[in-house]
Each structure stands twice: as structure tokens, then as C-alpha cells.
Scaffold this active site. Structure first.
Site, PDB file in Angstrom:
ATOM      1  N   GLN A   1     -10.512 -50.650  23.902  1.00 55.68           N
ATOM      2  CA  GLN A   1      -9.590 -49.902  23.063  1.00 55.68           C
ATOM      3  C   GLN A   1     -10.306 -48.753  22.350  1.00 55.68           C
ATOM      4  OE1 GLN A   1      -7.018 -52.723  21.303  1.00 55.68           O
ATOM      5  NE2 GLN A   1      -5.925 -51.256  20.055  1.00 55.68           N
TER       6      GLN A   1
ATOM      7  N   SER B   1     -14.473 -55.836  25.437  1.00 54.44           N
ATOM      8  CA  SER B   1     -13.304 -56.451  24.807  1.00 54.44           C
ATOM      9  C   SER B   1     -12.149 -56.541  25.810  1.00 54.44           C
ATOM     10  CB  SER B   1     -12.918 -55.686  23.545  1.00 54.44           C
ATOM     11  OG  SER B   1     -11.963 -56.386  22.783  1.00 54.44           O
ATOM     12  N   LEU B   2     -11.050 -55.800  25.615  1.00 53.37           N
ATOM     13  CA  LEU B   2      -9.949 -55.891  26.585  1.00 53.37           C
ATOM     14  C   LEU B   2     -10.407 -55.497  27.981  1.00 53.37           C
ATOM     15  CD1 LEU B   2      -8.130 -53.302  27.900  1.00 53.37           C
ATOM     16  CD2 LEU B   2      -8.146 -52.684  25.498  1.00 53.37           C
TER      17      LEU B   2
ATOM     18  N   ARG C   1      -1.863 -60.568  24.002  1.00 52.93           N
ATOM     19  CA  ARG C   1      -3.102 -60.465  23.221  1.00 52.93           C
ATOM     20  C   ARG C   1      -2.979 -59.371  22.160  1.00 52.93           C
ATOM     21  NH1 ARG C   1      -8.122 -57.548  23.826  1.00 52.93           N
ATOM     22  NH2 ARG C   1      -9.996 -58.794  23.395  1.00 52.93           N
TER      23      ARG C   1
ATOM     24  N   HIS D   1     -12.219 -59.257  16.625  1.00 51.48           N
ATOM     25  CA  HIS D   1     -13.478 -59.976  16.856  1.00 51.48           C
ATOM     26  C   HIS D   1     -14.088 -60.511  15.569  1.00 51.48           C
ATOM     27  CE1 HIS D   1     -13.269 -58.882  21.045  1.00 51.48           C
ATOM     28  NE2 HIS D   1     -13.067 -57.637  20.686  1.00 51.48           N
TER      29      HIS D   1
ATOM     30  N   GLN E   1     -13.633 -65.071  22.984  1.00 53.82           N
ATOM     31  CA  GLN E   1     -13.828 -63.627  22.795  1.00 53.82           C
ATOM     32  C   GLN E   1     -12.943 -63.051  21.697  1.00 53.82           C
ATOM     33  OE1 GLN E   1     -11.548 -60.755  24.376  1.00 53.82           O
ATOM     34  NE2 GLN E   1     -13.009 -59.969  25.889  1.00 53.82           N
TER      35      GLN E   1
END
Length: 310
Positions: free
Chosen positions: A10, A93-94, A118, A202, A251
Site C-alpha cells: 500500500q 504486506s498486501l 483484509r 502491523h 502478518q
């Protein structure tokens, strides 16, 4: 050269991303069509013609970035470049979901729906305005961990993204993150920048979102990826589906160990990193982590042609 395909997270989104790929490659267009069908809406119209503020919403940015990465991967495949040309895949991440879809571990439909879930779950985990993130520049991970602990004062404040040797992002309750950012200069940081994000990703504050994702991930099929995934939270290769599923849940609240992931791949002989999708953020990080590494960006038909030409 040993190669890794890496997939952005992102912040890399921009209006118009992937459009040229969709126009040039039917297989790339098919990715956007599949994501639109999976979500029951024309996300592709938002990506190509919409407003930046709406695209930036977490629930839109996550599937949009995945779609663009997978479109770029399909364009590479149309030119004879395969996922198995790489030794590893990884994503920030994503981007880890994009990496898994590219490697065949997740279907594009499941991936799009998981990322929509998510995005919403992460946004809803903490009321707007109560959480924050900040980038600390010029301090290493150990110094930032100590800084975050000192600033926490009983609140949540933790290292969230260990991006490269000189950039660590902290995440947590807004007041604590602001204290840490103010304290960073005293500790020798070059800069401390509050980030324009909508939630404290996170961090332990994402625990409600982790529960949502555990349930959602339990309902989808995960296959062994065609090449191993270097996972964010373990910073080493994994191929076993149940282990991948558990790491994707972890995660949500765990730190993105990107610096260690790239260093681990470099230690396995990877010296050529292809950033597949929107933006060039990861390539810059790779260069700061492994100075000898070569990087390449794959986001347009011209990039794909250059890659095919070698």
C-alpha cells in the site's frame, strides 16, 4: 543471475496504473475483469478513471494493487517470462498476497476477496484518528524498537515495517507514535515523518482484524506456490500451505521484516530483483539493503518489452 519477483504494498497506488498493460495484453485485461467479477463492482474503473482519495481507501487500494501486479505478471508470461524463472517471490504486506497469487498458491478471485476483507477489517479494527504510523529515517531497527518502547508509556507503539537499514516505520496509538516521532530526533534520527495512513497497520491494535482474517483464510484453498514465498513475518522461505495460512494471519499484527527478507534472499544468491506492479518503492529499498543487487520495474508494456529483450 538468480532472480526474485517482488510485489509492492500500500502506498504505491496511482490512478491509471495497469491501464496500458490491460490495453496491450488480453491476459492482463482478464485479470482486471476477474477482480471486478470477484468484488461485484468495477474496481478497474476506479483504478483507471476514479478519484485518488477513493482509490487510497484501504479496502480499494489492496485489491487494486494486487490486480495491477497480477496484470503485469500475466504480461510477462505472455512474453515467455515465467514465475518459475525466479528462485523466490516476496511481497510487502498486501504484496504478499500478490506474490502468492502470482505463484499459483491463491486464485485471483480468492485473493481479491481476501484483500477486500483484509482492507475493511484493518480499517475497522481501530476508530479513525486513534491510531497512527510514522517513518523514522536514519535509525536502525534496534534503535527504533528501543525508541518505541520508551515512547509507549503503557500504550501500543511498535516497529511495524523494517524497510531498509535507514527506514523503519512505527505503528500504534496516535499519542504514543507522536511521542516517538518527537523523541526520534533526540535519539539521532535524521527525520521522523507522520504518515498519511488511515489505521495503525502491523501493530497489536490490529488484533480484531487478525481474527477476521483467520476465519476468512480458513475458507479458501491455498496450494503450494510454484516457487517458495519469503514471508514477511519469518523473513525466510516457506512453501507449505498451512504454514503460509498461519503466517498470513500473523502478518496482520506482526512486523514486515522486509530488510531481513531481502538480505535473506541475497544470502541465497539472489542478485536480480524484479518489482512487479505499481511504483518503484521496493526497488529503492532493495538497493539500500543489497548494494550489489540489480533491480527492474515491471509496470508498463515498455517495461515488459525491455524485460523480454533482456
Amino acid at each position: 543471475m538468480s532472480r526474485a519477483f517482488i510485489f509492492p504494498g500500500q502506498g504505491s497506488q496511482s490512478i491509471g496504473m495497469g491501464r496500458e498493460l490491460a490495453e496491450a495484453y488480453p491476459a492482463a485485461r482478464a485479470v482486471f475483469d476477474e477482480v471486478d467479477a470477484a468484488l461485484g463492482e468495477k474496481l478497474s474503473t476506479l483504478i483507471w478513471e476514479g478519484e485518488a482519495d477513493k482509490l487510497t481507501l484501504t479496502e480499494n487500494a489492496q485489491p487494486a494493487l494486487m490486480a495491477t501486479s497480477l496484470a503485469a505478471m500475466r504480461a510477462l508470461e505472455a512474453e515467455g517470462l515465467k514465475i518459475t524463472d525466479a528462485a523466490y517471490v516476496a511481497g510487502h504486506s498486501l504484496g504478499e498476497y500478490s506474490a502468492l497469487a502470482a505463484a499459483g498458491a491463491l486464485s485471483i478471485t480468492d485473493c481479491a476477496q481476501l484483500l477486500r476483507t483484509r482492507g475493511r477489517a484493518m480499517q475497522e479494527a481501530v476508530p479513525v484518528g486513534e491510531g497512527a504510523m510514522a517513518a523514522i529515517l536514519g535509525l536502525d531497527i534496534e534503535a527504533v524498537r528501543a525508541l518505541a518502547e520508551e515512547a509507549a508509556e503503557g500504550a501500543v507503539c511498535q516497529a511495524a515495517n523494517d524497510n531498509d537499514p535507514a527506514q523503519v516505520v512505527i505503528s500504534g496509538e496516535k499519542a504514543a507514535v507522536e511521542r516517538a516521532a518527537a523523541l526520534a530526533k533526540e535519539k539521532g534520527a535524521k527525520r521522523a515523518l507522520m504518515l498519511p495512513v488511515s489505521a495503525p497497520f502491523h501493530s497489536a491494535l490490529m488484533t480484531p482484524a487478525a481474527a477476521v482474517m483467520e476465519e476468512a483464510l480458513g475458507k479458501v484453498n491455498i496450494s503450494a506456490p510454484a516457487v517458495p514465498l519469503v514471508a514477511n513475518v519469518s523473513a525466510e522461505a516457506v512453501s507449505e500451505p498451512d504454514r503460509i495460512r498461519a503466517l498470513l494471519v500473523e502478518q496482520v499484527t506482526g512486523a514486515v521484516r522486509w530488510r531481513e527478507s531481502v538480505a535473506w534472499m541475497a544470502g541465497q544468491g539472489v542478485d536480480d530483483f524484479w518489482e512487479v506492479g505499481a511504483g518503484k518503492a521496493l526497488s529503492g529499498m532493495v538497493k539500500r539493503i543489497s548494494r550489489e543487487a540489480a533491480t527492474r520495474n515491471i509496470g508498463t508494456p515498455a517495461d515488459v518489452e525491455a524485460a523480454r529483450a533482456g
